[in-house]
Design an enzyme around this catalytic site. Sequence first.
Site, PDB file in Angstrom:
ATOM      1  N   CYS A  45     -93.755  53.111 -21.916  1.00  0.00           N
ATOM      2  CA  CYS A  45     -93.317  51.715 -21.867  1.00  0.00           C
ATOM      3  C   CYS A  45     -92.441  51.446 -20.643  1.00  0.00           C
ATOM      4  O   CYS A  45     -92.483  50.347 -20.074  1.00  0.00           O
ATOM      5  CB  CYS A  45     -92.572  51.355 -23.150  1.00  0.00           C
ATOM      6  N   THR A  46     -91.658  52.434 -20.233  1.00  0.00           N
ATOM      7  CA  THR A  46     -90.834  52.263 -19.033  1.00  0.00           C
ATOM      8  C   THR A  46     -91.712  51.974 -17.817  1.00  0.00           C
ATOM      9  O   THR A  46     -91.411  51.072 -17.016  1.00  0.00           O
ATOM     10  CB  THR A  46     -89.980  53.520 -18.794  1.00  0.00           C
TER      11      THR A  46
END
Length: 219
Positions: A45-46
């Site tokens: 997700c980063t």
Amino acid sequence: MSLRINDIAPDFTAETTQGTISFHEWIGDGWAVLFSHPKNFTPVCTTELGTMAGLEGEFKKRNVKIIGISVDPVSSHDKWQDDIKTATGQVVKYPLIGDKELKVAKLYEMLPAGAGETSEGRTPADNATVRSVYVIGPDKKIKLVLTYPMTTGRNFDEILRVIDSIQLTAKHQVATPANWKQGEDVIITAAVSNEDAIKRFGAFDTILPYLRKTKQPTA
């Protein structure tokens, strides 16, 4: 019942990294992409949040706002943004929704009603279904839903491609074939007669009686 294409996107009020928003009011008369995350400080997700930051200009060209959501509080989002910049070199300027009570995740049926009422103590695996993308039109209806597994990063170039198709086909009576990209030939829908097709598109090729292709309309 699951949310489906052409359903009205559920409205909500929520805290974000840019203050409180009412979702439908925030969308306004344009388009929106809502993309969700199961937990802050997760590796895949980063990279996704940074990728979206780098593409924000491309979405703006298409009159599309982007907004992220994670089932963690806004204060955690603020800290996460530093990591996103370190990992991807991108600064997140779009809002991130804090959903610590899981209300939006439940509203969009990414989590079941019995999932509880707090994000505290939940692991990414507990929130595995909170990895969806929703494309929402100016009519506030859902145009696309994609849900990804935890270990597969999303392809946001594909989201842009789909938006190009949706916006084009909303304006003209055409459809787009497999793997279509901006500027390539399109399919004339069955609702358009051959005579009308000539008036509208100038010329077309008949591949099959039910498959007619023409140049992409530009007007």
